[in-house]
Design an enzyme around this catalytic site. Sequence first.
Site, PDB file in Angstrom:
ATOM      1  N   LEU A  41      -1.062 -30.038 -14.216  1.00  0.00           N
ATOM      2  CA  LEU A  41      -1.117 -31.090 -13.207  1.00  0.00           C
ATOM      3  C   LEU A  41      -2.382 -30.907 -12.381  1.00  0.00           C
ATOM      4  O   LEU A  41      -2.500 -29.944 -11.620  1.00  0.00           O
ATOM      5  CB  LEU A  41       0.117 -31.031 -12.312  1.00  0.00           C
ATOM      6  CG  LEU A  41       0.095 -31.944 -11.074  1.00  0.00           C
ATOM      7  CD1 LEU A  41      -0.070 -33.403 -11.464  1.00  0.00           C
ATOM      8  CD2 LEU A  41       1.345 -31.734 -10.236  1.00  0.00           C
ATOM      9  N   ILE A  73      -3.342 -23.085 -13.381  1.00  0.00           N
ATOM     10  CA  ILE A  73      -2.429 -23.813 -14.250  1.00  0.00           C
ATOM     11  C   ILE A  73      -1.257 -24.264 -13.388  1.00  0.00           C
ATOM     12  O   ILE A  73      -0.512 -23.456 -12.862  1.00  0.00           O
ATOM     13  CB  ILE A  73      -1.994 -22.962 -15.469  1.00  0.00           C
ATOM     14  CG1 ILE A  73      -1.105 -23.779 -16.401  1.00  0.00           C
ATOM     15  CG2 ILE A  73      -1.379 -21.632 -15.070  1.00  0.00           C
ATOM     16  CD1 ILE A  73      -0.919 -23.137 -17.785  1.00  0.00           C
ATOM     17  N   GLU A  74      -1.137 -25.579 -13.212  1.00  0.00           N
ATOM     18  CA  GLU A  74      -0.243 -26.120 -12.186  1.00  0.00           C
ATOM     19  C   GLU A  74       0.911 -26.914 -12.782  1.00  0.00           C
ATOM     20  O   GLU A  74       0.705 -27.806 -13.604  1.00  0.00           O
ATOM     21  CB  GLU A  74      -1.038 -27.006 -11.225  1.00  0.00           C
ATOM     22  CG  GLU A  74      -0.218 -27.548 -10.069  1.00  0.00           C
ATOM     23  CD  GLU A  74      -1.059 -28.197  -8.982  1.00  0.00           C
ATOM     24  OE1 GLU A  74      -0.475 -28.826  -8.081  1.00  0.00           O
ATOM     25  OE2 GLU A  74      -2.306 -28.091  -9.031  1.00  0.00           O
ATOM     26  N   VAL A  75       2.136 -26.581 -12.342  1.00  0.00           N
ATOM     27  CA  VAL A  75       3.385 -27.263 -12.689  1.00  0.00           C
ATOM     28  C   VAL A  75       3.480 -27.489 -14.206  1.00  0.00           C
ATOM     29  O   VAL A  75       3.561 -28.614 -14.695  1.00  0.00           O
ATOM     30  CB  VAL A  75       3.536 -28.585 -11.913  1.00  0.00           C
ATOM     31  CG1 VAL A  75       4.967 -29.102 -12.018  1.00  0.00           C
ATOM     32  CG2 VAL A  75       3.192 -28.413 -10.432  1.00  0.00           C
TER      33      VAL A  75
END
Length: 265
Positions: A118, A159-161
């Site tokens: 995300l 590195i998101e969600v």
Amino acid sequence: MSRKRPTIADLRAMKGKRQLTMLRVMTLEEAEAAERAGIDIVSIPPDLMLNPEYRDAAPTLFSMPGDNFFEIGTADDFVRWAFRLYKAGADAVYCSASYATVKAMADEAIPVIGHVGLIPSRATWTGGFKAVGKTAQSALDIMDAVRKYEAAGAFGAEIEVVPVEVAKAISERTSLFMLSMGAGTGCDAQYLFAEDILGQNRGHMPRHSKVYRNFAAEYDRLQQERIAAFTEYRQDVESLAYPEDRHVVHMDPTELENFLKALDS
């Protein structure tokens, strides 16, 4: 024993060995608190990095200034921007612009952190503000982005969600230092915003956030105290209770007499 600020080589050597801590801090006070709390990494606004007091407040924090790519411009603009921050004491820079822009900085030996999963500034491409990588194909797309960052010379990536299983599998298969925001403990560092930890955020709280203090309530209390103090001041002025004799200065009586005679002459 006093700690030293980690280098890129230090962080690479720690990859996969222990979880590091990372915060997004916005002020000198938050940076100093992170330093004293033993936080490892901080993301900060560029202006804070350029503050000459920053490194006195946060001498051992691995500090990564970043801004939205559309605030900076072209690849050449990014290189100039990054060199200025590097000169001011930055340890790496965040960049969610193109891989070519990341490569332009990496070619100048500037450590760059990219962004996968995300990406708020590009959320429209992945369906808005929601988890990314929940299907095999979208998870492979994240791995492809990581590989492109590797090829561009990036040092790491947020590195998101992303599902924890996906983030762990990717982190185990890349040389990039992976910063997890809502992507589980399979990465190399856990990343939260200070405003969420401190309970300052009055709006939507992300699933991955955890509140440790209630600063919003304290700010409300302070605002009521502020209003009360201003009201009391207004009332004192209107009733002539302020200023008191201790708040003013007086003229020597002889000098005052000479002054008044001169005014009337």
